[in-house]
Design a protein around this motif. Structure first.
Motif, PDB file in Angstrom:
ATOM      1  N   MET A   1      12.692 -18.115 -12.203  1.00  0.00           N
ATOM      2  CA  MET A   1      13.177 -17.550 -10.929  1.00  0.00           C
ATOM      3  C   MET A   1      12.192 -17.868  -9.805  1.00  0.00           C
ATOM      4  SD  MET A   1      13.839 -13.554  -9.862  1.00  0.00           S
ATOM      5  CE  MET A   1      15.128 -13.314 -11.083  1.00  0.00           C
ATOM      6  N   ALA A   2      12.720 -18.339  -8.697  1.00  0.00           N
ATOM      7  CA  ALA A   2      11.869 -18.642  -7.546  1.00  0.00           C
ATOM      8  C   ALA A   2      11.268 -17.359  -6.999  1.00  0.00           C
ATOM      9  CB  ALA A   2      12.686 -19.341  -6.463  1.00  0.00           C
ATOM     10  N   LYS A   3      10.033 -17.455  -6.556  1.00  0.00           N
ATOM     11  CA  LYS A   3       9.359 -16.286  -6.007  1.00  0.00           C
ATOM     12  C   LYS A   3       9.631 -16.182  -4.510  1.00  0.00           C
ATOM     13  CE  LYS A   3       5.621 -15.979  -9.401  1.00  0.00           C
ATOM     14  NZ  LYS A   3       4.161 -15.905  -9.605  1.00  0.00           N
ATOM     15  N   ASN A   4      10.468 -15.238  -4.153  1.00  0.00           N
ATOM     16  CA  ASN A   4      10.817 -15.023  -2.757  1.00  0.00           C
ATOM     17  C   ASN A   4      10.284 -13.668  -2.313  1.00  0.00           C
ATOM     18  OD1 ASN A   4      12.412 -17.452  -2.472  1.00  0.00           O
ATOM     19  ND2 ASN A   4      13.951 -16.448  -3.751  1.00  0.00           N
ATOM     20  N   ARG A   5       9.521 -13.690  -1.247  1.00  0.00           N
ATOM     21  CA  ARG A   5       8.956 -12.436  -0.763  1.00  0.00           C
ATOM     22  C   ARG A   5      10.049 -11.610  -0.105  1.00  0.00           C
ATOM     23  NH1 ARG A   5       5.775 -10.263   3.328  1.00  0.00           N
ATOM     24  NH2 ARG A   5       6.029 -12.077   4.671  1.00  0.00           N
ATOM     25  N   THR A   6      10.132 -10.333  -0.488  1.00  0.00           N
ATOM     26  CA  THR A   6      11.142  -9.429   0.062  1.00  0.00           C
ATOM     27  C   THR A   6      10.667  -8.908   1.410  1.00  0.00           C
ATOM     28  OG1 THR A   6      11.657  -8.762  -2.209  1.00  0.00           O
ATOM     29  CG2 THR A   6      12.567  -7.416  -0.430  1.00  0.00           C
ATOM     30  N   ILE A   7      11.481  -9.077   2.436  1.00  0.00           N
ATOM     31  CA  ILE A   7      11.118  -8.681   3.797  1.00  0.00           C
ATOM     32  C   ILE A   7      11.748  -7.337   4.145  1.00  0.00           C
ATOM     33  CG2 ILE A   7      11.132  -9.356   6.233  1.00  0.00           C
ATOM     34  CD1 ILE A   7       9.532 -11.226   4.429  1.00  0.00           C
ATOM     35  N   PHE A   8      10.931  -6.446   4.678  1.00  0.00           N
ATOM     36  CA  PHE A   8      11.407  -5.149   5.159  1.00  0.00           C
ATOM     37  C   PHE A   8      11.125  -5.052   6.666  1.00  0.00           C
ATOM     38  CE2 PHE A   8      10.714  -4.502   0.665  1.00  0.00           C
ATOM     39  CZ  PHE A   8      11.779  -3.690   0.281  1.00  0.00           C
ATOM     40  N   LEU A   9      11.705  -4.048   7.287  1.00  0.00           N
ATOM     41  CA  LEU A   9      11.531  -3.898   8.741  1.00  0.00           C
ATOM     42  C   LEU A   9      10.085  -3.631   9.140  1.00  0.00           C
ATOM     43  CD1 LEU A   9      14.742  -1.871   9.661  1.00  0.00           C
ATOM     44  CD2 LEU A   9      14.147  -4.153  10.467  1.00  0.00           C
ATOM     45  N   ASP A  10       9.259  -3.133   8.222  1.00  0.00           N
ATOM     46  CA  ASP A  10       7.870  -2.863   8.601  1.00  0.00           C
ATOM     47  C   ASP A  10       7.086  -4.142   8.880  1.00  0.00           C
ATOM     48  OD1 ASP A  10       7.536  -3.767   6.000  1.00  0.00           O
ATOM     49  OD2 ASP A  10       6.293  -2.085   5.344  1.00  0.00           O
ATOM     50  N   GLU A  11       7.690  -5.303   8.584  1.00  0.00           N
ATOM     51  CA  GLU A  11       7.063  -6.578   8.945  1.00  0.00           C
ATOM     52  C   GLU A  11       6.998  -6.742  10.462  1.00  0.00           C
ATOM     53  OE1 GLU A  11       6.039  -9.136   6.910  1.00  0.00           O
ATOM     54  OE2 GLU A  11       6.746  -8.451   4.942  1.00  0.00           O
ATOM     55  N   TYR A  12       7.806  -5.965  11.179  1.00  0.00           N
ATOM     56  CA  TYR A  12       7.899  -6.111  12.633  1.00  0.00           C
ATOM     57  C   TYR A  12       7.084  -5.065  13.394  1.00  0.00           C
ATOM     58  CZ  TYR A  12      11.656  -9.294  11.463  1.00  0.00           C
ATOM     59  OH  TYR A  12      12.384 -10.348  10.948  1.00  0.00           O
ATOM     60  N   LYS A 241       1.461  -4.023  -1.400  1.00  0.00           N
ATOM     61  CA  LYS A 241       0.999  -4.924  -0.343  1.00  0.00           C
ATOM     62  C   LYS A 241       2.087  -5.946  -0.022  1.00  0.00           C
ATOM     63  CE  LYS A 241      -3.926  -4.617  -1.466  1.00  0.00           C
ATOM     64  NZ  LYS A 241      -5.146  -5.371  -1.879  1.00  0.00           N
ATOM     65  N   LYS A 242       2.193  -6.300   1.242  1.00  0.00           N
ATOM     66  CA  LYS A 242       3.270  -7.188   1.672  1.00  0.00           C
ATOM     67  C   LYS A 242       3.275  -8.514   0.921  1.00  0.00           C
ATOM     68  CE  LYS A 242       3.640  -5.144   6.260  1.00  0.00           C
ATOM     69  NZ  LYS A 242       3.423  -5.298   7.711  1.00  0.00           N
ATOM     70  N   GLU A 243       2.077  -9.045   0.647  1.00  0.00           N
ATOM     71  CA  GLU A 243       2.025 -10.328  -0.050  1.00  0.00           C
ATOM     72  C   GLU A 243       2.482 -10.212  -1.511  1.00  0.00           C
ATOM     73  OE1 GLU A 243      -2.303  -8.756   0.187  1.00  0.00           O
ATOM     74  OE2 GLU A 243      -0.478  -8.773   1.419  1.00  0.00           O
ATOM     75  N   ASN A 244       2.522  -8.981  -2.018  1.00  0.00           N
ATOM     76  CA  ASN A 244       2.960  -8.773  -3.401  1.00  0.00           C
ATOM     77  C   ASN A 244       4.418  -8.320  -3.512  1.00  0.00           C
ATOM     78  OD1 ASN A 244       0.380  -9.401  -4.350  1.00  0.00           O
ATOM     79  ND2 ASN A 244      -0.306  -7.279  -4.233  1.00  0.00           N
ATOM     80  N   ARG A 245       5.109  -8.242  -2.401  1.00  0.00           N
ATOM     81  CA  ARG A 245       6.519  -7.837  -2.421  1.00  0.00           C
ATOM     82  C   ARG A 245       7.390  -9.056  -2.727  1.00  0.00           C
ATOM     83  NH1 ARG A 245       6.799  -4.314   3.214  1.00  0.00           N
ATOM     84  NH2 ARG A 245       5.325  -2.659   2.624  1.00  0.00           N
TER      85      ARG A 245
END
Length: 296
Positions: A1-12, A241-245
């Motif tokens: 499975m490709a590793k895709n980082r899950t993005i949430f609104l807190d990125e903004y 941590k965001k990089e681990n999502r």
């Protein structure tokens, strides 16, 4: 499975120090998705209306705000220990700062009995873009009583108790939070259920704030759309941590919640964290019934 980082609104969220957790950046992004400006906002617990004010960035861009603060002084600890700090409000300002606010903050102690009358007093329009409630106590009861339906609502919940229990502080019109008190507001679940009953979709949970949007606009927010209304996932992702999502799923986040819920922190770890030796916060939730009388 490709590793895709899950993005949430807190990125903004913003990192300019204006708001405690950068929430104004998330709110700005939401209004950008709606293709509209935040022209009229309301903020309870506004402090001096500038420092840490959620609505201040929108006013800088031409918006108008009704700002209110009860100027309740934090002058005693919940456990009766000797006061060892300067007396200020929970917003970190003095009563003088509120009364002499350059932003025009109204000194009003908000209750469920007077909130709609205050809206009439200050000529609040029917179309309100943003409502921010942060009064460290009756937050749930106040929102429940409000008749208008702003497009976006940001409200503080109790982050120190299990998010998946039904717990609401017993209403008291003169409720006053004490320093370091855990008896305040309502659980994440209770606040979520109130939002649903009022016709809102939960978009984000950041720190001790929940961000809701009226149901009819929810489809316009595509970031982390699959997690909308999942208050457990939106809360628990904050401990990753965001990089681990990477490839996050509801199932994974719910399992992590159960692990945290069942965790028992040792007395030593609690002391080490308090001393600053352990830098990373280890989440756990105490039995909320220890803090006071709650309604469900």
């Amino acid at each position: 499975m490709a590793k895709n980082r899950t993005i949430f609104l807190d990125e903004y969220k913003n990192h300019n120090g204006q708001c405690e957790y950068g929430e104004d950046g998330i709110l700005s992004y939401i209004f950008k998705c709606l293709n509209q400006k935040c022209l009229f906002s309301i903020e309870f617990g506004a402090g001096d209306g500038i420092r840490n004010s959620i609505t201040y960035p929108f006013r800088k861009k031409g918006g108008i705000s009704l700002l209110m603060d009860g100027a309740v002084m934090m002058d005693e600890y919940y456990d009766g220990r000797e006061l060892d700090r300067e007396i200020k409000t929970s917003a970190g300002v003095s009563e003088f700062d509120i009364l002499n606010s350059k932003a025009g903050v109204k000194k009003e102690f908000i209750t469920r009995e007077n909130i709609n009358e205050l809206f009439e007093k200050y000529n609040v329009p029917d179309n309100v873009d943003l409502l921010v409630i942060d009064i460290d106590g009756n937050d749930y009861h106040i929102w429940k009583e409000i008749k208008i339906k702003p497009t976006v609502v940001m409200i503080e919940f109790n982050q120190f108790i299990d998010p998946n229990v039904n717990a609401i502080v017993k209403y008291k019109s003169d409720f006053k939070t004490k320093i370091k008190d855990r008896y305040t507001s309502a659980s994440c679940k209770s606040m979520f259920l109130l939002g649903k009953a009022k016709g809102y979709t939960l978009l984000e949970v950041i720190a001790d704030n929940m961000i809701f949007i009226k149901n009819e606009y929810a489809n316009k927010i595509v970031v982390s759309k699959e997690f909308q209304d999942d208050y457990i996932s939106l809360l628990i992702k904050n401990f990753i941590k965001k990089e681990n999502r990477v490839n996050l799923t509801k199932g994974f986040l719910h399992k992590k919640y159960k692990k945290i819920r069942n965790r028992k922190l040792s007395f030593l770890k609690k002391i080490l964290f308090k001393m600053g030796i352990i830098k990373t916060f280890i989440p756990s939730w105490q039995n909320h019934k220890k803090f006071g009388i709650w309604t469900e």
